[in-house]
Design a protein around this motif. Sequence first.
Motif, PDB file in Angstrom:
ATOM      1  N   LYS A  78       0.840  -1.212   0.000  1.00  0.00           N
ATOM      2  CA  LYS A  78       0.000   0.000   0.000  1.00  0.00           C
ATOM      3  C   LYS A  78       0.871   1.257   0.000  1.00  0.00           C
ATOM      4  O   LYS A  78       0.571   2.225  -0.700  1.00  0.00           O
ATOM      5  N   ARG A  79       1.940   1.248   0.805  1.00  0.00           N
ATOM      6  CA  ARG A  79       2.840   2.410   0.823  1.00  0.00           C
ATOM      7  C   ARG A  79       3.519   2.582  -0.532  1.00  0.00           C
ATOM      8  O   ARG A  79       3.694   3.699  -1.010  1.00  0.00           O
ATOM      9  N   GLU A  80       3.874   1.471  -1.150  1.00  0.00           N
ATOM     10  CA  GLU A  80       4.514   1.522  -2.475  1.00  0.00           C
ATOM     11  C   GLU A  80       3.552   2.123  -3.505  1.00  0.00           C
ATOM     12  O   GLU A  80       3.948   2.957  -4.326  1.00  0.00           O
ATOM     13  N   LEU A  81       2.289   1.707  -3.458  1.00  0.00           N
ATOM     14  CA  LEU A  81       1.292   2.257  -4.383  1.00  0.00           C
ATOM     15  C   LEU A  81       1.046   3.738  -4.128  1.00  0.00           C
ATOM     16  O   LEU A  81       0.909   4.527  -5.073  1.00  0.00           O
ATOM     17  N   ARG A  82       0.971   4.127  -2.853  1.00  0.00           N
ATOM     18  CA  ARG A  82       0.777   5.553  -2.536  1.00  0.00           C
ATOM     19  C   ARG A  82       1.940   6.394  -3.035  1.00  0.00           C
ATOM     20  O   ARG A  82       1.752   7.481  -3.577  1.00  0.00           O
ATOM     21  N   GLU A  83       3.150   5.891  -2.867  1.00  0.00           N
ATOM     22  CA  GLU A  83       4.329   6.621  -3.322  1.00  0.00           C
ATOM     23  C   GLU A  83       4.338   6.737  -4.848  1.00  0.00           C
ATOM     24  O   GLU A  83       4.645   7.798  -5.401  1.00  0.00           O
ATOM     25  N   ALA A  84       3.990   5.655  -5.536  1.00  0.00           N
ATOM     26  CA  ALA A  84       3.925   5.700  -7.000  1.00  0.00           C
ATOM     27  C   ALA A  84       2.850   6.686  -7.457  1.00  0.00           C
ATOM     28  O   ALA A  84       3.058   7.442  -8.413  1.00  0.00           O
ATOM     29  N   LYS A  85       1.703   6.704  -6.781  1.00  0.00           N
ATOM     30  CA  LYS A  85       0.619   7.642  -7.125  1.00  0.00           C
ATOM     31  C   LYS A  85       1.068   9.077  -6.880  1.00  0.00           C
ATOM     32  O   LYS A  85       0.805   9.964  -7.700  1.00  0.00           O
ATOM     33  N   ARG A  86       1.758   9.302  -5.758  1.00  0.00           N
ATOM     34  CA  ARG A  86       2.234  10.651  -5.453  1.00  0.00           C
ATOM     35  C   ARG A  86       3.223  11.124  -6.515  1.00  0.00           C
ATOM     36  O   ARG A  86       3.154  12.260  -6.979  1.00  0.00           O
ATOM     37  N   GLN A  87       4.126  10.257  -6.922  1.00  0.00           N
ATOM     38  CA  GLN A  87       5.105  10.622  -7.944  1.00  0.00           C
ATOM     39  C   GLN A  87       4.427  10.879  -9.289  1.00  0.00           C
ATOM     40  O   GLN A  87       4.779  11.822  -9.997  1.00  0.00           O
ATOM     41  N   GLN A  88       3.429  10.052  -9.640  1.00  0.00           N
ATOM     42  CA  GLN A  88       2.719  10.256 -10.899  1.00  0.00           C
ATOM     43  C   GLN A  88       1.947  11.564 -10.880  1.00  0.00           C
ATOM     44  O   GLN A  88       1.917  12.297 -11.872  1.00  0.00           O
ATOM     45  N   ASP A  89       1.313  11.888  -9.744  1.00  0.00           N
ATOM     46  CA  ASP A  89       0.601  13.160  -9.627  1.00  0.00           C
ATOM     47  C   ASP A  89       1.554  14.341  -9.761  1.00  0.00           C
ATOM     48  O   ASP A  89       1.221  15.353 -10.380  1.00  0.00           O
ATOM     49  N   ALA A  90       2.752  14.212  -9.173  1.00  0.00           N
ATOM     50  CA  ALA A  90       3.742  15.283  -9.285  1.00  0.00           C
ATOM     51  C   ALA A  90       4.189  15.472 -10.731  1.00  0.00           C
ATOM     52  O   ALA A  90       4.326  16.606 -11.211  1.00  0.00           O
ATOM     53  N   VAL A  91       4.398  14.374 -11.433  1.00  0.00           N
ATOM     54  CA  VAL A  91       4.793  14.461 -12.851  1.00  0.00           C
ATOM     55  C   VAL A  91       3.670  15.071 -13.670  1.00  0.00           C
ATOM     56  O   VAL A  91       3.901  15.947 -14.515  1.00  0.00           O
ATOM     57  N   ASP A  92       2.432  14.632 -13.431  1.00  0.00           N
ATOM     58  CA  ASP A  92       1.292  15.183 -14.169  1.00  0.00           C
ATOM     59  C   ASP A  92       1.131  16.676 -13.906  1.00  0.00           C
ATOM     60  O   ASP A  92       0.867  17.452 -14.832  1.00  0.00           O
ATOM     61  N   ALA A  93       1.286  17.092 -12.650  1.00  0.00           N
ATOM     62  CA  ALA A  93       1.171  18.517 -12.322  1.00  0.00           C
ATOM     63  C   ALA A  93       2.275  19.316 -13.006  1.00  0.00           C
ATOM     64  O   ALA A  93       2.025  20.420 -13.527  1.00  0.00           O
ATOM     65  N   TYR A  94       3.479  18.769 -13.035  1.00  0.00           N
ATOM     66  CA  TYR A  94       4.587  19.458 -13.696  1.00  0.00           C
ATOM     67  C   TYR A  94       4.330  19.590 -15.195  1.00  0.00           C
ATOM     68  O   TYR A  94       4.567  20.642 -15.779  1.00  0.00           O
ATOM     69  N   ILE A  95       3.828  18.526 -15.801  1.00  0.00           N
ATOM     70  CA  ILE A  95       3.542  18.572 -17.239  1.00  0.00           C
ATOM     71  C   ILE A  95       2.440  19.585 -17.529  1.00  0.00           C
ATOM     72  O   ILE A  95       2.540  20.372 -18.477  1.00  0.00           O
ATOM     73  N   ARG A  96       1.381  19.576 -16.723  1.00  0.00           N
ATOM     74  CA  ARG A  96       0.295  20.553 -16.926  1.00  0.00           C
ATOM     75  C   ARG A  96       0.805  21.981 -16.763  1.00  0.00           C
ATOM     76  O   ARG A  96       0.455  22.869 -17.529  1.00  0.00           O
ATOM     77  N   GLU A  97       1.639  22.191 -15.749  1.00  0.00           N
ATOM     78  CA  GLU A  97       2.170  23.533 -15.499  1.00  0.00           C
ATOM     79  C   GLU A  97       3.088  23.987 -16.632  1.00  0.00           C
ATOM     80  O   GLU A  97       3.020  25.121 -17.097  1.00  0.00           O
ATOM     81  N   THR A  98       3.936  23.080 -17.087  1.00  0.00           N
ATOM     82  CA  THR A  98       4.895  23.412 -18.137  1.00  0.00           C
ATOM     83  C   THR A  98       4.221  23.608 -19.485  1.00  0.00           C
ATOM     84  O   THR A  98       4.547  24.530 -20.228  1.00  0.00           O
ATOM     85  N   ALA A  99       3.255  22.744 -19.790  1.00  0.00           N
ATOM     86  CA  ALA A  99       2.579  22.823 -21.081  1.00  0.00           C
ATOM     87  C   ALA A  99       1.521  23.904 -21.102  1.00  0.00           C
ATOM     88  O   ALA A  99       1.010  24.246 -22.165  1.00  0.00           O
ATOM     89  N   GLY A 100       1.186  24.451 -19.954  1.00  0.00           N
ATOM     90  CA  GLY A 100       0.146  25.481 -19.913  1.00  0.00           C
ATOM     91  C   GLY A 100      -1.191  24.888 -20.282  1.00  0.00           C
ATOM     92  O   GLY A 100      -1.894  25.427 -21.115  1.00  0.00           O
ATOM     93  N   GLY A 101      -1.501  23.767 -19.672  1.00  0.00           N
ATOM     94  CA  GLY A 101      -2.676  22.959 -19.984  1.00  0.00           C
ATOM     95  C   GLY A 101      -3.983  23.712 -20.005  1.00  0.00           C
ATOM     96  O   GLY A 101      -4.028  24.929 -20.169  1.00  0.00           O
ATOM     97  N   PRO A 102      -5.086  22.994 -19.849  1.00  0.00           N
ATOM     98  CA  PRO A 102      -6.395  23.591 -20.002  1.00  0.00           C
ATOM     99  C   PRO A 102      -6.700  24.678 -18.977  1.00  0.00           C
ATOM    100  O   PRO A 102      -7.558  25.508 -19.200  1.00  0.00           O
ATOM    101  N   GLY A 103      -5.963  24.691 -17.879  1.00  0.00           N
ATOM    102  CA  GLY A 103      -6.220  25.706 -16.866  1.00  0.00           C
ATOM    103  C   GLY A 103      -5.672  27.076 -17.227  1.00  0.00           C
ATOM    104  O   GLY A 103      -6.033  28.086 -16.639  1.00  0.00           O
ATOM    105  N   ALA A 104      -4.770  27.145 -18.206  1.00  0.00           N
ATOM    106  CA  ALA A 104      -4.160  28.420 -18.564  1.00  0.00           C
ATOM    107  C   ALA A 104      -5.071  29.169 -19.536  1.00  0.00           C
ATOM    108  O   ALA A 104      -5.451  28.651 -20.569  1.00  0.00           O
ATOM    109  N   SER A 105      -5.403  30.379 -19.184  1.00  0.00           N
ATOM    110  CA  SER A 105      -6.273  31.182 -20.052  1.00  0.00           C
ATOM    111  C   SER A 105      -5.420  32.062 -20.953  1.00  0.00           C
ATOM    112  O   SER A 105      -4.220  32.208 -20.767  1.00  0.00           O
ATOM    113  N   SER A 106      -6.081  32.679 -21.913  1.00  0.00           N
ATOM    114  CA  SER A 106      -5.378  33.588 -22.824  1.00  0.00           C
ATOM    115  C   SER A 106      -4.796  34.766 -22.059  1.00  0.00           C
ATOM    116  O   SER A 106      -3.697  35.238 -22.358  1.00  0.00           O
TER     117      SER A 106
END
Length: 136
Positions: A78-106
């Motif tokens: 369970k701890r291993e899965l939580r850590e993997a989920k946390r790392q994946q969420d961090a990567v996804d947040a970084y990609i969204r922030e860097t790519a200026g995903g759907p949350g970025a307005s004009s």
Amino acid sequence: MGNVYLAYDYPVLGAFWTVMWIFLWVLWLLVLFRVIADIFRDHALNGWAKAGWLFFVIILPFLGVLIYVMVRGKEMSKRELREAKRQQDAVDAYIRETAGGPGASSADELAKLADLKAKGTISEAEFQRAKEKILH
């Protein structure tokens, strides 16, 4: 002169057993270090419990790891899965922030462009081209 052993003097079954023992030894080291990392990762254990498990795993490694996996294996996964989920969420947040995903307005993108222009990072012509791309 002494005996010289050539590669063809070593039987195939002997080579197989050597490779198998090396594989098992490497597998054992992976499991041992994974258990030690899990002991340190577990925030539910206090310092004395961590020291006890670590002592047990280091002094009697085979028995210690076997008992640790039997007693705490489910929580370990369970701890291993939580850590993997946390790392994946961090990567996804970084990609969204860097790519200026759907949350970025004009407006946000224009503000960033204006800031870059004010700092002198981009020229007026580059600013105008980027502005046209955003607005169209």
